[in-house]
Design an enzyme around this catalytic site. Structure first.
Site, PDB file in Angstrom:
ATOM      1  N   ASP A  16       8.087 -90.493   3.528  1.00 32.82           N
ATOM      2  CA  ASP A  16       7.207 -89.758   4.424  1.00 32.82           C
ATOM      3  C   ASP A  16       7.125 -88.312   3.934  1.00 32.82           C
ATOM      4  OD1 ASP A  16       5.753 -89.156   6.890  1.00 32.82           O
ATOM      5  OD2 ASP A  16       7.603 -88.172   7.524  1.00 32.82           O
ATOM      6  N   ASP A  18       5.589 -85.083   6.149  1.00 29.52           N
ATOM      7  CA  ASP A  18       5.831 -84.076   7.186  1.00 29.52           C
ATOM      8  C   ASP A  18       7.128 -84.359   7.921  1.00 29.52           C
ATOM      9  OD1 ASP A  18       3.405 -82.360   7.072  1.00 29.52           O
ATOM     10  OD2 ASP A  18       2.410 -84.269   7.467  1.00 29.52           O
TER      11      ASP A  18
END
Length: 220
Positions: A16, A18
């Site tokens: 991922d 953010d």
């Protein structure tokens, strides 16, 4: 007492962005707080579910009777605001060294951001962009749907069970688990969602590769 390190093995990593590699919380909070106020919602309630999801998915969750076209239009507005705002965007501690350690190893970015926003945030944080990308344009459903992680594993040529995800949000962890991918949770948002291992930051994570390509990820 300090917890013993956790060691997990995998063939590929799904990352991922953010909250996991890039701390963009300040931007997310500014943009979604404005959206909340425009729509008569409590910003704190919006921010409690906004992390990890595409914007229109957050809106659909909070305003289930709202027409989808309005959510998509607002999503584009927020994306434009986010692309123009990099104040406070910084790498998660240890992210640069962590990504450097993955050079030549199979890994992909699996993010709810669209490609322009992903490039802007990785650049603002001074981080290299992985060559394999799964962004908002790549999928038909947002996290917590597993589509992004399934696509990331497939693009790398591995079964989901042979992959390990790195995630910070409840939506992201749920997406990885639904895909059959084990999860290293990163940061405080991850801890309540029962990842397979947890790191406060990426400074405590190391990755080593055996001659046969098997990756050992040590957390702690």
């Amino acid at each position: 007492m300090t917890a013993a390190p956790v060691r997990l093995t995998a063939r590929a990593l799904l990352l991922d962005m953010d909250g996991t590699l890039v701390n963009s919380d300040a931007v997310v909070e500014r943009c979604f707080s404005r959206w909340a106020e425009r729509n008569g919602l409590d910003p704190a309630e919006v921010l409690a579910v906004a992390h990890g999801r595409q914007g229109h998915a957050t809106m659909a969750l909070l305003l289930p009777d709202r027409p989808a076209e309005l959510n998509l239009a607002d999503n584009e507005r927020i994306l434009a605001e986010e692309r123009a705002d990099t104040e406070g965007v910084v790498p998660v501690p240890g992210a640069a060294a962590f990504l450097a350690s993955l050079t030549g190893l199979p890994h992909a970015l699996v993010t709810s951001a669209d490609l322009p926003l992903a490039r802007i945030r990785m650049t603002a944080a001074g981080l290299p962009m992985p060559s394999v990308l799964v962004t908002a344009e790549s999928v038909g459903a947002s996290k917590p749907d597993p589509e992004g992680f399934l696509k990331g594993a497939a693009d790398l040529g591995f079964a989901p069970a042979d992959c390990l995800a790195f995630e910070d949000s409840g939506a992201g962890i749920a997406a990885a688990k639904a895909a059959g991918v084990r999860v290293v949770g990163v940061g405080p948002r991850a801890l309540p969602h029962h990842p397979d291992a947890h790191a406060d930051t990426l400074t405590t994570v190391t990755v080593t590769a055996a001659p046969d390509g098997l990756l050992t990820v040590t957390v702690g």
